[in-house]
Design a protein around this motif. Structure first.
Motif, PDB file in Angstrom:
ATOM      1  N   UNK A 136       0.823  -1.182   0.000  1.00  0.00           N
ATOM      2  CA  UNK A 136       0.000   0.000   0.000  1.00  0.00           C
ATOM      3  C   UNK A 136       0.875   1.257   0.000  1.00  0.00           C
ATOM      4  N   UNK A 137       1.944   1.223   0.768  1.00  0.00           N
ATOM      5  CA  UNK A 137       2.859   2.366   0.802  1.00  0.00           C
ATOM      6  C   UNK A 137       3.489   2.566  -0.575  1.00  0.00           C
ATOM      7  N   UNK A 138       3.964   1.483  -1.178  1.00  0.00           N
ATOM      8  CA  UNK A 138       4.593   1.582  -2.503  1.00  0.00           C
ATOM      9  C   UNK A 138       3.595   2.065  -3.552  1.00  0.00           C
ATOM     10  N   UNK A 139       2.371   1.580  -3.477  1.00  0.00           N
ATOM     11  CA  UNK A 139       1.337   2.015  -4.427  1.00  0.00           C
ATOM     12  C   UNK A 139       1.051   3.504  -4.267  1.00  0.00           C
ATOM     13  N   UNK A 140       0.900   3.948  -3.024  1.00  0.00           N
ATOM     14  CA  UNK A 140       0.669   5.370  -2.779  1.00  0.00           C
ATOM     15  C   UNK A 140       1.828   6.217  -3.249  1.00  0.00           C
TER      16      UNK A 140
ATOM     17  N   UNK B 164      -6.218   5.533   5.410  1.00  0.00           N
ATOM     18  CA  UNK B 164      -6.257   6.996   5.366  1.00  0.00           C
ATOM     19  C   UNK B 164      -4.962   7.615   5.884  1.00  0.00           C
ATOM     20  N   UNK B 165      -4.468   7.110   7.002  1.00  0.00           N
ATOM     21  CA  UNK B 165      -3.235   7.667   7.561  1.00  0.00           C
ATOM     22  C   UNK B 165      -2.043   7.401   6.651  1.00  0.00           C
ATOM     23  N   UNK B 166      -1.959   6.213   6.095  1.00  0.00           N
ATOM     24  CA  UNK B 166      -0.842   5.879   5.216  1.00  0.00           C
ATOM     25  C   UNK B 166      -0.847   6.745   3.975  1.00  0.00           C
ATOM     26  N   UNK B 167      -1.988   6.829   3.300  1.00  0.00           N
ATOM     27  CA  UNK B 167      -2.050   7.624   2.081  1.00  0.00           C
ATOM     28  C   UNK B 167      -1.890   9.114   2.375  1.00  0.00           C
ATOM     29  N   UNK B 168      -2.383   9.566   3.525  1.00  0.00           N
ATOM     30  CA  UNK B 168      -2.174  10.962   3.914  1.00  0.00           C
ATOM     31  C   UNK B 168      -0.704  11.269   4.127  1.00  0.00           C
ATOM     32  N   UNK B 169       0.021  10.348   4.756  1.00  0.00           N
ATOM     33  CA  UNK B 169       1.448  10.535   4.976  1.00  0.00           C
ATOM     34  C   UNK B 169       2.206  10.551   3.651  1.00  0.00           C
ATOM     35  N   UNK B 170       1.923   9.590   2.785  1.00  0.00           N
ATOM     36  CA  UNK B 170       2.619   9.528   1.498  1.00  0.00           C
ATOM     37  C   UNK B 170       2.313  10.778   0.671  1.00  0.00           C
ATOM     38  N   UNK B 171       1.055  11.190   0.659  1.00  0.00           N
ATOM     39  CA  UNK B 171       0.665  12.390  -0.091  1.00  0.00           C
ATOM     40  C   UNK B 171       1.375  13.622   0.475  1.00  0.00           C
TER      41      UNK B 171
ATOM     42  N   UNK C 266      13.367   6.394   4.563  1.00  0.00           N
ATOM     43  CA  UNK C 266      13.523   6.115   5.992  1.00  0.00           C
ATOM     44  C   UNK C 266      12.212   6.341   6.741  1.00  0.00           C
ATOM     45  N   UNK C 267      11.546   7.463   6.448  1.00  0.00           N
ATOM     46  CA  UNK C 267      10.299   7.770   7.140  1.00  0.00           C
ATOM     47  C   UNK C 267       9.183   6.794   6.789  1.00  0.00           C
ATOM     48  N   UNK C 268       9.131   6.390   5.538  1.00  0.00           N
ATOM     49  CA  UNK C 268       8.105   5.416   5.151  1.00  0.00           C
ATOM     50  C   UNK C 268       8.403   4.049   5.771  1.00  0.00           C
TER      51      UNK C 268
ATOM     52  N   UNK D  70       6.781   0.223  10.271  1.00  0.00           N
ATOM     53  CA  UNK D  70       6.981  -0.416  11.574  1.00  0.00           C
ATOM     54  C   UNK D  70       5.911   0.030  12.567  1.00  0.00           C
ATOM     55  N   UNK D  71       5.568   1.306  12.535  1.00  0.00           N
ATOM     56  CA  UNK D  71       4.514   1.819  13.424  1.00  0.00           C
ATOM     57  C   UNK D  71       3.194   1.126  13.126  1.00  0.00           C
ATOM     58  N   UNK D  72       2.861   1.004  11.852  1.00  0.00           N
ATOM     59  CA  UNK D  72       1.595   0.357  11.468  1.00  0.00           C
ATOM     60  C   UNK D  72       1.613  -1.121  11.866  1.00  0.00           C
ATOM     61  N   UNK D  73       2.729  -1.796  11.648  1.00  0.00           N
ATOM     62  CA  UNK D  73       2.813  -3.198  12.022  1.00  0.00           C
ATOM     63  C   UNK D  73       2.588  -3.365  13.535  1.00  0.00           C
ATOM     64  N   UNK D  74       3.147  -2.481  14.347  1.00  0.00           N
ATOM     65  CA  UNK D  74       2.923  -2.520  15.777  1.00  0.00           C
ATOM     66  C   UNK D  74       1.480  -2.252  16.131  1.00  0.00           C
ATOM     67  N   UNK D  75       0.889  -1.291  15.473  1.00  0.00           N
ATOM     68  CA  UNK D  75      -0.516  -0.948  15.717  1.00  0.00           C
ATOM     69  C   UNK D  75      -1.427  -2.119  15.351  1.00  0.00           C
ATOM     70  N   UNK D  76      -1.155  -2.725  14.198  1.00  0.00           N
ATOM     71  CA  UNK D  76      -1.977  -3.843  13.747  1.00  0.00           C
ATOM     72  C   UNK D  76      -1.859  -5.010  14.737  1.00  0.00           C
TER      73      UNK D  76
END
Length: 108
Positions: free
Chosen positions: A1-5, A67-74, A91-93, A98-104
């Motif tokens: 999803x990050x790469x797609x965004x 929403x958070x991921x695409x907002x960050x990438x945008x 680096x930030x992505x 890692x943050x999302x993996x922990x949250x999930x």
């Protein structure tokens, strides 16, 4: 999803549509442009949402992560307009992943 965004929001078509949307004075044209962008992007976002849910996320968590991921990438893509630092973006992505993996992990 990050790469797609990243592929979408760091693309020339995105920057062209952003430029047009912010510089055109015609509300009618802007409305048409935004409809084209929605029609191009929202199906991809729905597909990502469905994939996240299919992999065990709740509807709410999938929606929030998307929403958070695409907002960050945008946001990073827009930041690139005045500060293009691809290594920092990578680096930030990676950190976001890692943050999302922990949250999930905590939300299951």
């Amino acid at each position: 999803m990050i790469a797609d965004g990243r592929e979408f929001f760091f693309s020339t078509p995105f920057f062209i549509s952003l430029d047009i949307a912010t510089s055109i004075n015609s509300a009618r044209f802007r409305k048409q442009l935004m409809a084209m962008v929605r029609n191009a992007r929202l199906p991809a976002e729905r597909a990502w949402h469905q994939a996240l849910v299919a992999n065990g996320m709740s509807e709410q968590v999938a929606d929030d992560v998307l929403w958070l991921t695409l907002g960050l990438v945008r946001g990073l893509a827009v930041r690139m307009l005045w500060q293009n630092e691809p290594e920092r973006f990578d680096r930030l992505l990676g950190l976001w992943r890692k943050i999302v993996e922990g949250y999930i992990g905590k939300s299951r």
